[in-house]
Design a protein around this motif. Sequence first.
Motif, PDB file in Angstrom:
ATOM      1  N   GLY A 133       0.809  -1.205   0.000  1.00  0.00           N
ATOM      2  CA  GLY A 133       0.000   0.000   0.000  1.00  0.00           C
ATOM      3  C   GLY A 133       0.842   1.254   0.000  1.00  0.00           C
ATOM      4  N   GLU A 134       0.241   2.349  -0.400  1.00  0.00           N
ATOM      5  CA  GLU A 134       0.926   3.630  -0.469  1.00  0.00           C
ATOM      6  C   GLU A 134       1.158   4.173   0.933  1.00  0.00           C
ATOM      7  OE1 GLU A 134      -1.132   6.506  -2.820  1.00  0.00           O
ATOM      8  OE2 GLU A 134      -0.090   8.192  -1.896  1.00  0.00           O
ATOM      9  N   GLY A 135       2.408   4.537   1.226  1.00  0.00           N
ATOM     10  CA  GLY A 135       2.727   5.055   2.533  1.00  0.00           C
ATOM     11  C   GLY A 135       2.889   6.553   2.553  1.00  0.00           C
ATOM     12  N   ARG A 136       3.800   7.088   1.756  1.00  0.00           N
ATOM     13  CA  ARG A 136       4.074   8.518   1.734  1.00  0.00           C
ATOM     14  C   ARG A 136       4.125   9.007   0.294  1.00  0.00           C
ATOM     15  NH1 ARG A 136       4.839  11.988   6.499  1.00  0.00           N
ATOM     16  NH2 ARG A 136       4.991  10.522   8.227  1.00  0.00           N
ATOM     17  N   SER A 137       3.672  10.221   0.087  1.00  0.00           N
ATOM     18  CA  SER A 137       3.733  10.847  -1.230  1.00  0.00           C
ATOM     19  C   SER A 137       4.382  12.206  -1.092  1.00  0.00           C
ATOM     20  CB  SER A 137       2.329  10.990  -1.818  1.00  0.00           C
ATOM     21  OG  SER A 137       2.389  11.613  -3.092  1.00  0.00           O
ATOM     22  N   MET A 406      10.561  -1.923   0.799  1.00  0.00           N
ATOM     23  CA  MET A 406       9.822  -0.794   0.254  1.00  0.00           C
ATOM     24  C   MET A 406      10.013  -0.732  -1.254  1.00  0.00           C
ATOM     25  SD  MET A 406      10.471   2.423   2.825  1.00  0.00           S
ATOM     26  CE  MET A 406      12.258   2.263   2.696  1.00  0.00           C
ATOM     27  N   VAL A 407       9.089  -0.067  -1.902  1.00  0.00           N
ATOM     28  CA  VAL A 407       9.211   0.267  -3.319  1.00  0.00           C
ATOM     29  C   VAL A 407       8.990   1.766  -3.454  1.00  0.00           C
ATOM     30  CG1 VAL A 407       8.180  -0.009  -5.607  1.00  0.00           C
ATOM     31  CG2 VAL A 407       8.476  -2.004  -4.132  1.00  0.00           C
ATOM     32  N   ALA A 408       9.775   2.406  -4.296  1.00  0.00           N
ATOM     33  CA  ALA A 408       9.582   3.814  -4.608  1.00  0.00           C
ATOM     34  C   ALA A 408       9.190   3.948  -6.069  1.00  0.00           C
ATOM     35  CB  ALA A 408      10.854   4.611  -4.336  1.00  0.00           C
ATOM     36  N   SER A 409       8.315   4.903  -6.342  1.00  0.00           N
ATOM     37  CA  SER A 409       7.916   5.171  -7.721  1.00  0.00           C
ATOM     38  C   SER A 409       7.975   6.665  -7.988  1.00  0.00           C
ATOM     39  CB  SER A 409       6.497   4.644  -7.986  1.00  0.00           C
ATOM     40  OG  SER A 409       5.542   5.301  -7.165  1.00  0.00           O
ATOM     41  N   THR A 410       8.400   7.028  -9.194  1.00  0.00           N
ATOM     42  CA  THR A 410       8.377   8.415  -9.628  1.00  0.00           C
ATOM     43  C   THR A 410       7.498   8.523 -10.857  1.00  0.00           C
ATOM     44  OG1 THR A 410      10.277   8.230 -11.137  1.00  0.00           O
ATOM     45  CG2 THR A 410      10.736   8.725  -8.818  1.00  0.00           C
ATOM     46  N   SER A 411       7.084   9.746 -11.164  1.00  0.00           N
ATOM     47  CA  SER A 411       6.121   9.911 -12.249  1.00  0.00           C
ATOM     48  C   SER A 411       6.275  11.248 -12.939  1.00  0.00           C
ATOM     49  CB  SER A 411       4.695   9.778 -11.695  1.00  0.00           C
ATOM     50  OG  SER A 411       3.727  10.115 -12.663  1.00  0.00           O
ATOM     51  N   TYR A 412       5.740  11.284 -14.156  1.00  0.00           N
ATOM     52  CA  TYR A 412       5.670  12.553 -14.875  1.00  0.00           C
ATOM     53  C   TYR A 412       4.705  13.522 -14.196  1.00  0.00           C
ATOM     54  CZ  TYR A 412       8.212  10.507 -18.852  1.00  0.00           C
ATOM     55  OH  TYR A 412       9.160   9.937 -19.655  1.00  0.00           O
ATOM     56  N   ASP A 413       3.952  13.037 -13.197  1.00  0.00           N
ATOM     57  CA  ASP A 413       3.067  13.965 -12.455  1.00  0.00           C
ATOM     58  C   ASP A 413       3.832  14.759 -11.406  1.00  0.00           C
ATOM     59  OD1 ASP A 413       3.494  12.267 -10.308  1.00  0.00           O
ATOM     60  OD2 ASP A 413       1.472  11.459 -10.248  1.00  0.00           O
ATOM     61  N   LYS A 414       5.187  14.655 -11.424  1.00  0.00           N
ATOM     62  CA  LYS A 414       6.096  15.447 -10.568  1.00  0.00           C
ATOM     63  C   LYS A 414       6.134  14.978  -9.121  1.00  0.00           C
ATOM     64  CE  LYS A 414       4.891  19.442 -13.439  1.00  0.00           C
ATOM     65  NZ  LYS A 414       4.325  20.818 -13.464  1.00  0.00           N
ATOM     66  N   SER A 415       5.694  13.753  -8.877  1.00  0.00           N
ATOM     67  CA  SER A 415       5.668  13.238  -7.505  1.00  0.00           C
ATOM     68  C   SER A 415       6.478  11.955  -7.387  1.00  0.00           C
ATOM     69  CB  SER A 415       4.232  12.961  -7.067  1.00  0.00           C
ATOM     70  OG  SER A 415       3.717  11.807  -7.705  1.00  0.00           O
ATOM     71  N   LYS A 417       6.482   8.398  -4.670  1.00  0.00           N
ATOM     72  CA  LYS A 417       5.700   7.723  -3.638  1.00  0.00           C
ATOM     73  C   LYS A 417       6.472   6.536  -3.084  1.00  0.00           C
ATOM     74  CE  LYS A 417       1.073   8.971  -5.346  1.00  0.00           C
ATOM     75  NZ  LYS A 417      -0.278   8.467  -5.709  1.00  0.00           N
ATOM     76  N   LEU A 418       6.256   6.272  -1.791  1.00  0.00           N
ATOM     77  CA  LEU A 418       6.789   5.081  -1.146  1.00  0.00           C
ATOM     78  C   LEU A 418       5.650   4.082  -0.950  1.00  0.00           C
ATOM     79  CD1 LEU A 418       9.126   6.488   1.661  1.00  0.00           C
ATOM     80  CD2 LEU A 418       9.770   5.599  -0.585  1.00  0.00           C
ATOM     81  N   TRP A 419       5.967   2.807  -1.166  1.00  0.00           N
ATOM     82  CA  TRP A 419       4.983   1.738  -1.028  1.00  0.00           C
ATOM     83  C   TRP A 419       5.579   0.649  -0.158  1.00  0.00           C
ATOM     84  CZ3 TRP A 419       0.505   2.501  -4.077  1.00  0.00           C
ATOM     85  CH2 TRP A 419       0.619   3.519  -5.030  1.00  0.00           C
ATOM     86  N   ALA A 420       4.750   0.038   0.691  1.00  0.00           N
ATOM     87  CA  ALA A 420       5.231  -1.028   1.569  1.00  0.00           C
ATOM     88  C   ALA A 420       4.082  -1.963   1.890  1.00  0.00           C
ATOM     89  CB  ALA A 420       5.838  -0.457   2.844  1.00  0.00           C
ATOM     90  N   SER A 421       4.413  -3.029   2.614  1.00  0.00           N
ATOM     91  CA  SER A 421       3.401  -3.995   3.009  1.00  0.00           C
ATOM     92  C   SER A 421       2.380  -3.345   3.923  1.00  0.00           C
ATOM     93  CB  SER A 421       4.066  -5.169   3.727  1.00  0.00           C
ATOM     94  OG  SER A 421       3.091  -6.055   4.232  1.00  0.00           O
ATOM     95  N   PRO A 422       1.089  -3.532   3.633  1.00  0.00           N
ATOM     96  CA  PRO A 422       0.070  -2.957   4.536  1.00  0.00           C
ATOM     97  C   PRO A 422       0.054  -3.666   5.866  1.00  0.00           C
ATOM     98  CG  PRO A 422      -0.960  -4.165   2.711  1.00  0.00           C
ATOM     99  CD  PRO A 422       0.511  -4.213   2.492  1.00  0.00           C
TER     100      PRO A 422
END
Length: 422
Positions: A133-137, A406-415, A417-422
Amino acid sequence: MASEDGQDNDEILLHLYMHDYFIKNNMHETAASLRREASVPDNSVQIDHPQGILKEWWSTCSDIILKEYSEGETYAQMSDHMMQTEENQNTDDMLQQQQVICDQSLGFFTKDSKFHVSGKCHTDLHHKSFFFGEGRSLNCSTEEVLCCDFSSDGKLLAIAGREEKVLFWNTEDHNKFVTGESHSLPISDVRFKPNSTMVATSSYDKTVQIWDSAEAGKSPLKLQGHGDHVLSLDFHPRRMNLLCSSDRNNEIRFWDINQDSWTHIFKGATKQVRFEPRNGKLLATSSGNVVNVFDVQTYKLYAVFKEHDKEVQSICWDPDGKHIISISEDSARLWSVSERKSLHELSSTGNIFQCCTFHPWNWKFWIIGGYRSFELWNPFESNKTLTIDAHKELVSSLATSIEPEMVASTSYDKSVKLWASP
């Protein structure tokens, strides 16, 4: 009715069945962790099964979780799976027991967690135990974010893109700081030196720069020599002074960062370069629609994979160094390096595949970044995927931290996000 320690009987039962499942599937460390954290009693489970009863109803529980947190969507898979479960178990009592435990699992996964499940299940999967799940943005830039990488200990995330500077994000206290100097054109790739605070960046300004995240105000080391946009780079996992970079002219350069100079030049990479993570004996590269694998000692081709129709956007090794996944806009492919062949292919089916990484706690699963979403795929079992809504625009890069997971993702939406186990 509550027990003396405040736990509901149903919650205790859920923990018992989860512990039973972990033990029977050789997940002993996970079982031990659950026993400690949830104070799992020594009671035997009421319904015995060779692989744990959780094996039979896990998918049903997962669909209930997704339904609860997916804006009220309904899923035909739920009904199909429950009918199948009823046939297999042949008892109404079993279904009632499953429902009680599934209801409790909602609380186990989400109510007491700082993460929330934000995915939507569009196709059924055999295993759903890879939810995260998404943790921090963080809206970290006024320009598109193109790349990111975790430090070896997972405490820092380096982020870069069209804004031309490197932003460091502390994943523990969520503080952030930016390098003082910058490239003159967008940054195309960023990589941490293993077990170090050092970070290297490649840029359209034809340079490679090396920064120390512990001294963000210090001027970077600049490596010059490429004749065109530098599109990717990577540190060797063992030889700490060795850095590899590639440019748009299909040129690969090996650098000795202690000497501030290149040591060898050869052809075979444009989009991305990645060393094999275990011992670095091989280097995987992408050039057009081809994936090349080079012997690092001899610079000779070890393997060539040519089955993509479109340009390869991203490549990634699994942590064991046995497989490579490669991504083009229309497909993902899993390759066996030792067998020098394609093992599995996944069509994007209308999505725009852009990047990839391995799942942090189940390495059989891959995370593929596309337009606004992730596809979670186990190529060894199925060509079906789980789709998770992620960003508002194309997912530009993904990075995995094994510890912490953890997994991190970046995007063209300029953000980012960190993702981890819920």
